[in-house]
Design a protein around this motif. Structure first.
Motif, PDB file in Angstrom:
ATOM      1  N   PHE A 106       0.819  -1.203   0.000  1.00  0.00           N
ATOM      2  CA  PHE A 106       0.000   0.000   0.000  1.00  0.00           C
ATOM      3  C   PHE A 106       0.860   1.262   0.000  1.00  0.00           C
ATOM      4  O   PHE A 106       0.456   2.287  -0.558  1.00  0.00           O
ATOM      5  CB  PHE A 106      -0.997  -0.013   1.147  1.00  0.00           C
ATOM      6  CG  PHE A 106      -2.028  -1.114   1.004  1.00  0.00           C
ATOM      7  CD1 PHE A 106      -2.428  -1.560  -0.255  1.00  0.00           C
ATOM      8  CD2 PHE A 106      -2.597  -1.703   2.107  1.00  0.00           C
ATOM      9  CE1 PHE A 106      -3.372  -2.570  -0.403  1.00  0.00           C
ATOM     10  CE2 PHE A 106      -3.548  -2.716   1.970  1.00  0.00           C
ATOM     11  CZ  PHE A 106      -3.934  -3.145   0.710  1.00  0.00           C
ATOM     12  N   ASP A 107       2.046   1.181   0.592  1.00  0.00           N
ATOM     13  CA  ASP A 107       2.963   2.328   0.535  1.00  0.00           C
ATOM     14  C   ASP A 107       3.467   2.551  -0.890  1.00  0.00           C
ATOM     15  O   ASP A 107       3.737   3.679  -1.292  1.00  0.00           O
ATOM     16  CB  ASP A 107       4.162   2.117   1.467  1.00  0.00           C
ATOM     17  CG  ASP A 107       3.809   2.341   2.920  1.00  0.00           C
ATOM     18  OD1 ASP A 107       2.748   2.940   3.202  1.00  0.00           O
ATOM     19  OD2 ASP A 107       4.600   1.910   3.790  1.00  0.00           O
ATOM     20  N   ARG A 108       3.621   1.451  -1.630  1.00  0.00           N
ATOM     21  CA  ARG A 108       4.225   1.534  -2.975  1.00  0.00           C
ATOM     22  C   ARG A 108       3.232   1.205  -4.081  1.00  0.00           C
ATOM     23  O   ARG A 108       3.634   0.797  -5.172  1.00  0.00           O
ATOM     24  CB  ARG A 108       5.404   0.561  -3.047  1.00  0.00           C
ATOM     25  CG  ARG A 108       6.482   0.882  -2.045  1.00  0.00           C
ATOM     26  CD  ARG A 108       7.627  -0.087  -2.155  1.00  0.00           C
ATOM     27  NE  ARG A 108       8.544   0.119  -1.046  1.00  0.00           N
ATOM     28  CZ  ARG A 108       9.172  -0.837  -0.423  1.00  0.00           C
ATOM     29  NH1 ARG A 108       9.001  -2.083  -0.787  1.00  0.00           N
ATOM     30  NH2 ARG A 108       9.993  -0.573   0.568  1.00  0.00           N
ATOM     31  N   ILE A 109       1.963   1.325  -3.797  1.00  0.00           N
ATOM     32  CA  ILE A 109       0.959   0.935  -4.790  1.00  0.00           C
ATOM     33  C   ILE A 109       1.089   1.739  -6.086  1.00  0.00           C
ATOM     34  O   ILE A 109       0.743   1.254  -7.164  1.00  0.00           O
ATOM     35  CB  ILE A 109      -0.469   1.010  -4.221  1.00  0.00           C
ATOM     36  CG1 ILE A 109      -1.404   0.214  -5.120  1.00  0.00           C
ATOM     37  CG2 ILE A 109      -0.917   2.441  -4.019  1.00  0.00           C
ATOM     38  CD1 ILE A 109      -2.609  -0.322  -4.449  1.00  0.00           C
ATOM     39  N   SER A 110       1.652   2.909  -5.986  1.00  0.00           N
ATOM     40  CA  SER A 110       1.836   3.721  -7.197  1.00  0.00           C
ATOM     41  C   SER A 110       2.833   3.084  -8.160  1.00  0.00           C
ATOM     42  O   SER A 110       2.809   3.375  -9.362  1.00  0.00           O
ATOM     43  CB  SER A 110       2.281   5.134  -6.832  1.00  0.00           C
ATOM     44  OG  SER A 110       3.514   5.083  -6.163  1.00  0.00           O
ATOM     45  N   THR A 111       3.691   2.187  -7.668  1.00  0.00           N
ATOM     46  CA  THR A 111       4.682   1.521  -8.527  1.00  0.00           C
ATOM     47  C   THR A 111       4.138   0.248  -9.164  1.00  0.00           C
ATOM     48  O   THR A 111       4.822  -0.365  -9.994  1.00  0.00           O
ATOM     49  CB  THR A 111       5.957   1.171  -7.732  1.00  0.00           C
ATOM     50  OG1 THR A 111       5.633   0.193  -6.740  1.00  0.00           O
ATOM     51  CG2 THR A 111       6.570   2.396  -7.096  1.00  0.00           C
ATOM     52  N   TYR A 112       2.923  -0.158  -8.766  1.00  0.00           N
ATOM     53  CA  TYR A 112       2.351  -1.390  -9.326  1.00  0.00           C
ATOM     54  C   TYR A 112       2.101  -1.228 -10.819  1.00  0.00           C
ATOM     55  O   TYR A 112       1.515  -0.243 -11.274  1.00  0.00           O
ATOM     56  CB  TYR A 112       1.046  -1.748  -8.607  1.00  0.00           C
ATOM     57  CG  TYR A 112       0.241  -2.811  -9.337  1.00  0.00           C
ATOM     58  CD1 TYR A 112       0.721  -4.114  -9.435  1.00  0.00           C
ATOM     59  CD2 TYR A 112      -0.957  -2.492  -9.959  1.00  0.00           C
ATOM     60  CE1 TYR A 112       0.003  -5.072 -10.116  1.00  0.00           C
ATOM     61  CE2 TYR A 112      -1.691  -3.443 -10.644  1.00  0.00           C
ATOM     62  CZ  TYR A 112      -1.198  -4.736 -10.726  1.00  0.00           C
ATOM     63  OH  TYR A 112      -1.900  -5.690 -11.406  1.00  0.00           O
ATOM     64  N   ASN A 113       2.551  -2.223 -11.599  1.00  0.00           N
ATOM     65  CA  ASN A 113       2.369  -2.230 -13.047  1.00  0.00           C
ATOM     66  C   ASN A 113       1.170  -3.123 -13.379  1.00  0.00           C
ATOM     67  O   ASN A 113       1.229  -4.329 -13.179  1.00  0.00           O
ATOM     68  CB  ASN A 113       3.639  -2.761 -13.720  1.00  0.00           C
ATOM     69  CG  ASN A 113       3.561  -2.734 -15.229  1.00  0.00           C
ATOM     70  OD1 ASN A 113       2.487  -2.522 -15.807  1.00  0.00           O
ATOM     71  ND2 ASN A 113       4.692  -2.966 -15.872  1.00  0.00           N
ATOM     72  N   PRO A 114       0.087  -2.569 -13.915  1.00  0.00           N
ATOM     73  CA  PRO A 114      -1.122  -3.348 -14.187  1.00  0.00           C
ATOM     74  C   PRO A 114      -0.959  -4.422 -15.265  1.00  0.00           C
ATOM     75  O   PRO A 114      -1.861  -5.217 -15.493  1.00  0.00           O
ATOM     76  CB  PRO A 114      -2.152  -2.301 -14.609  1.00  0.00           C
ATOM     77  CG  PRO A 114      -1.464  -1.016 -14.739  1.00  0.00           C
ATOM     78  CD  PRO A 114      -0.094  -1.141 -14.191  1.00  0.00           C
ATOM     79  N   GLU A 115       0.194  -4.472 -15.934  1.00  0.00           N
ATOM     80  CA  GLU A 115       0.435  -5.542 -16.914  1.00  0.00           C
ATOM     81  C   GLU A 115       0.585  -6.892 -16.213  1.00  0.00           C
ATOM     82  O   GLU A 115       0.444  -7.932 -16.847  1.00  0.00           O
ATOM     83  CB  GLU A 115       1.691  -5.245 -17.734  1.00  0.00           C
ATOM     84  CG  GLU A 115       1.549  -4.049 -18.658  1.00  0.00           C
ATOM     85  CD  GLU A 115       2.832  -3.753 -19.418  1.00  0.00           C
ATOM     86  OE1 GLU A 115       3.717  -4.633 -19.489  1.00  0.00           O
ATOM     87  OE2 GLU A 115       2.933  -2.625 -19.943  1.00  0.00           O
ATOM     88  N   TYR A 116       0.882  -6.871 -14.925  1.00  0.00           N
ATOM     89  CA  TYR A 116       1.061  -8.097 -14.150  1.00  0.00           C
ATOM     90  C   TYR A 116      -0.103  -8.269 -13.179  1.00  0.00           C
ATOM     91  O   TYR A 116      -0.739  -7.291 -12.766  1.00  0.00           O
ATOM     92  CB  TYR A 116       2.381  -8.053 -13.373  1.00  0.00           C
ATOM     93  CG  TYR A 116       3.578  -7.861 -14.273  1.00  0.00           C
ATOM     94  CD1 TYR A 116       4.094  -8.930 -14.998  1.00  0.00           C
ATOM     95  CD2 TYR A 116       4.182  -6.615 -14.412  1.00  0.00           C
ATOM     96  CE1 TYR A 116       5.180  -8.755 -15.850  1.00  0.00           C
ATOM     97  CE2 TYR A 116       5.266  -6.429 -15.241  1.00  0.00           C
ATOM     98  CZ  TYR A 116       5.766  -7.512 -15.958  1.00  0.00           C
ATOM     99  OH  TYR A 116       6.831  -7.326 -16.789  1.00  0.00           O
TER     100      TYR A 116
END
Length: 187
Positions: free
Chosen positions: A60-70
């Motif tokens: 949740f701290d790094r959710i902005s780095t999540y890549n929706p391709e995965y």
């Protein structure tokens, strides 16, 4: 409403914007998957719970780095694996922590609390003396002392074994202890 990939992606998008309800949805939806995966690896419920909590906190701290391709669960599992590795490294470093010469000498000077040979001999002599005193009691009192203090039965277990009322057993134990004390003090 059924949970489908679109609903999950919507909640991920909301979570990226700071929506707490979306965070809660993702936590609830993926908790079991992350927890069960790590439980198979750690074989320890406490460690697994710690890892899962830290995994979601980091996610949740790094959710902005999540890549929706995965897949989101794949991303969470990779975070969990890394948290587990970090935890193992911390445990390992604690096991092999360096100690100073002063700490080492203090550790060497800790008193040994295990009984010495003399202590053991005194204990055996005291037990032998006590057993001789018990043998001076009437057989019914010897038996009740044996059951209570050597076999460590409860009052109820003694009552059941002797087929006597519980109150009778309590009185007999008190009487046996009083008689034994008299024999010991006479010695």
């Amino acid at each position: 409403m059924a949970i489908n990939s679109q609903r999950i992606q919507d909640n991920i998008a909301k979570a990226k914007k700071g929506d707490q309800v979306a965070f809660t949805f993702l936590l609830d939806f993926y908790w079991s998957e992350v927890y069960n995966f790590m439980l198979k690896r750690t074989q320890n419920e406490t460690d697994t719970e710690d890892i899962a909590i830290e995994t979601f906190a980091k996610a949740f701290d790094r959710i902005s780095t999540y890549n929706p391709e995965y897949a989101f669960n794949t991303w969470l599992i990779s975070i969990a694996k890394n948290v587990h590795i970090d935890m193992l490294r911390k445990k390992k470093s604690v096991l092999f922590e360096e100690i100073t010469d002063d700490e080492d000498s203090r550790a060497q000077n800790i008193a040994d609390s295990s009984p010495t040979a003399e202590d053991q001999l005194i204990r055996e002599q005291n037990l032998s003396s006590l057993l001789q005193c018990i043998k001076q009691l009437k057989p019914q009192y010897q038996e009740i002392i044996q059951l209570r203090y050597f076999q460590e039965l409860s009052y109820q277990e003694i009552a059941d074994q002797l087929h006597e009322p519980l109150n009778n057993v309590k009185v007999k134990i008190l009487r046996a202890k009083k008689l034994l004390l008299e024999i010991i003090t006479k010695k």
